[in-house]
Design a protein around this motif. Structure first.
Motif, mmCIF file in Angstrom:
data_model
loop_
_atom_site.group_PDB
_atom_site.id
_atom_site.type_symbol
_atom_site.label_atom_id
_atom_site.label_comp_id
_atom_site.label_asym_id
_atom_site.label_seq_id
_atom_site.Cartn_x
_atom_site.Cartn_y
_atom_site.Cartn_z
ATOM 1 N N GLN A 260 -10.441 -0.726 -7.147
ATOM 2 C CA GLN A 260 -9.808 -0.742 -5.829
ATOM 3 C C GLN A 260 -8.868 0.421 -5.549
ATOM 4 O OE1 GLN A 260 -7.954 -4.588 -5.202
ATOM 5 N NE2 GLN A 260 -9.683 -5.685 -6.099
ATOM 6 N N VAL A 261 -8.420 1.149 -6.570
ATOM 7 C CA VAL A 261 -7.444 2.216 -6.350
ATOM 8 C C VAL A 261 -7.939 3.521 -6.962
ATOM 9 C CG1 VAL A 261 -5.522 0.592 -6.278
ATOM 10 C CG2 VAL A 261 -6.174 1.637 -8.458
ATOM 11 N N GLU A 262 -7.271 4.616 -6.605
ATOM 12 C CA GLU A 262 -7.641 5.928 -7.120
ATOM 13 C C GLU A 262 -7.262 6.055 -8.600
ATOM 14 O OE1 GLU A 262 -9.294 8.352 -5.561
ATOM 15 O OE2 GLU A 262 -9.522 6.998 -3.859
ATOM 16 N N PRO A 263 -8.011 6.839 -9.360
ATOM 17 C CA PRO A 263 -7.677 7.046 -10.768
ATOM 18 C C PRO A 263 -6.259 7.597 -10.933
ATOM 19 C CG PRO A 263 -9.863 7.898 -10.305
ATOM 20 C CD PRO A 263 -9.258 7.549 -8.983
ATOM 21 N N GLY A 264 -5.549 7.078 -11.909
ATOM 22 C CA GLY A 264 -4.190 7.552 -12.168
ATOM 23 C C GLY A 264 -3.121 6.915 -11.312
ATOM 24 N N SER A 265 -3.490 5.969 -10.463
ATOM 25 C CA SER A 265 -2.501 5.311 -9.603
ATOM 26 C C SER A 265 -1.538 4.462 -10.442
ATOM 27 C CB SER A 265 -3.191 4.411 -8.579
ATOM 28 O OG SER A 265 -4.028 5.164 -7.714
ATOM 29 N N SER A 266 -0.258 4.577 -10.149
ATOM 30 C CA SER A 266 0.753 3.754 -10.829
ATOM 31 C C SER A 266 0.794 2.400 -10.138
ATOM 32 C CB SER A 266 2.119 4.434 -10.776
ATOM 33 O OG SER A 266 2.088 5.671 -11.470
ATOM 34 N N THR A 267 0.367 1.367 -10.835
ATOM 35 C CA THR A 267 0.209 0.056 -10.210
ATOM 36 C C THR A 267 1.378 -0.892 -10.450
ATOM 37 O OG1 THR A 267 -1.013 -0.692 -12.163
ATOM 38 C CG2 THR A 267 -2.306 0.177 -10.297
ATOM 39 N N LYS B 59 -6.641 -8.237 -8.653
ATOM 40 C CA LYS B 59 -6.309 -6.908 -9.188
ATOM 41 C C LYS B 59 -4.843 -6.855 -9.611
ATOM 42 C CE LYS B 59 -7.101 -2.448 -9.885
ATOM 43 N NZ LYS B 59 -8.082 -1.956 -10.885
ATOM 44 N N VAL B 60 -3.970 -7.400 -8.769
ATOM 45 C CA VAL B 60 -2.543 -7.423 -9.106
ATOM 46 C C VAL B 60 -2.323 -8.236 -10.386
ATOM 47 C CG1 VAL B 60 -0.277 -8.264 -8.396
ATOM 48 C CG2 VAL B 60 -1.742 -7.092 -6.748
ATOM 49 N N GLY C 236 -8.926 3.513 -12.108
ATOM 50 C CA GLY C 236 -9.550 3.807 -10.821
ATOM 51 C C GLY C 236 -11.004 3.402 -10.726
ATOM 52 N N LEU C 237 -11.407 2.395 -11.464
ATOM 53 C CA LEU C 237 -12.809 1.980 -11.438
ATOM 54 C C LEU C 237 -13.128 1.048 -10.280
ATOM 55 C CD1 LEU C 237 -13.357 1.350 -15.268
ATOM 56 C CD2 LEU C 237 -13.858 3.414 -13.938
#
Length: 237
Positions: free
Chosen positions: A209-216, A138-139, A206-207
């Motif tokens: 591992q993380v919530e929608p809109g998360s700043s990655t 993911k990263v 957000g599909l």
């Protein structure tokens, strides 16, 4: 570039033939410089005194009688693909002597500017939001989004596009760093923008591992010392 057929060239008076041949020579010299690799063209930079003298010469205003450029010379410079404003400035600095003199001034100035940039190193850094529970894949995907997004955004401005070209031809250095959380990424982005550095903040759909809109991931590009002013204290991922 110079577009003149051989038959038309021979039909011109001797002075005009010489002028076009000189312009063609200037054009060929510029092409040689432009096509040369920056690494192969690395030269010793001129001494500070020479640079100061050149800057003083460039900053000195032309004579009042030379404010209007010669339209014939201007057209000849434009046929060499020299930008109109740069062509006008070159003619003013060379006192409208000839298109050849103005072209040599322009290309010499361009070459000196490129040599001055040879010692500058550029890099792209990626600050990963370590607060999010992202796997290695993911990263990697988010860093890829940031790299592509920032590179595309840099094509919108001439200065950024030139920076991206220099970065790419100098090895395209990339560094991945650890950020604390979203607030930290936003703080770094604000600092980078205050230094006129291009940035790209990725927000995930957000599909997975993380919530929608998360700043990655935050991507920043710039001259290495400038970027270090923003991210120099961060740890490598």
């Amino acid at each position: 570039m110079v577009a003149l057929s051989v038959s038309r060239l021979h039909s011109l008076p001797d002075p005009e033939q010489r002028r076009w041949l000189t312009l063609a020579g200037v054009c060929a010299r510029w092409l040689t410089l432009a096509l040369a690799s920056p690494r192969r063209r690395r030269r010793r930079r001129p001494p500070p005194q020479s640079n100061n003298a050149m800057e003083s010469s460039e900053q000195s205003p032309p004579d009042s009688g030379a404010q209007e450029v010669n339209p014939v010379f201007l057209q000849q410079l434009r046929e060499l693909d020299i930008p109109e404003e740069a062509a006008k400035q070159a003619l003013l600095h060379t006192r409208n002597v000839s298109a050849e003199e103005a072209a040599m001034y322009y290309f010499n100035k361009l070459e000196n500017e490129e040599e001055g940039d040879e010692d500058m190193m550029f890099k792209m850094v990626f600050v990963v939001n370590m607060e999010l529970s992202m796997g290695v894949g993911k990263v990697a995907a988010q860093v890829g989004h940031a790299a592509v997004g920032l590179y595309q955004a840099m094509q919108e401005k001439n200065t950024w596009r030139e920076m991206a070209w220099k970065w790419d031809h100098a090895g395209a250095k990339k560094v991945v760093l650890q950020g604390t959380n979203m607030a930290h990424l936003l703080e770094l982005q604000a600092l980078a923008m205050s230094l006129s550095l291009p940035t790209k903040l990725i927000q995930d759909a957000g599909l997975t591992q993380v919530e929608p809109g998360s700043s990655t991931v935050l991507a920043i590009m710039g001259e290495e010392e400038m970027v270090n002013n923003v991210t120099g204290s961060l740890k490598l991922l």
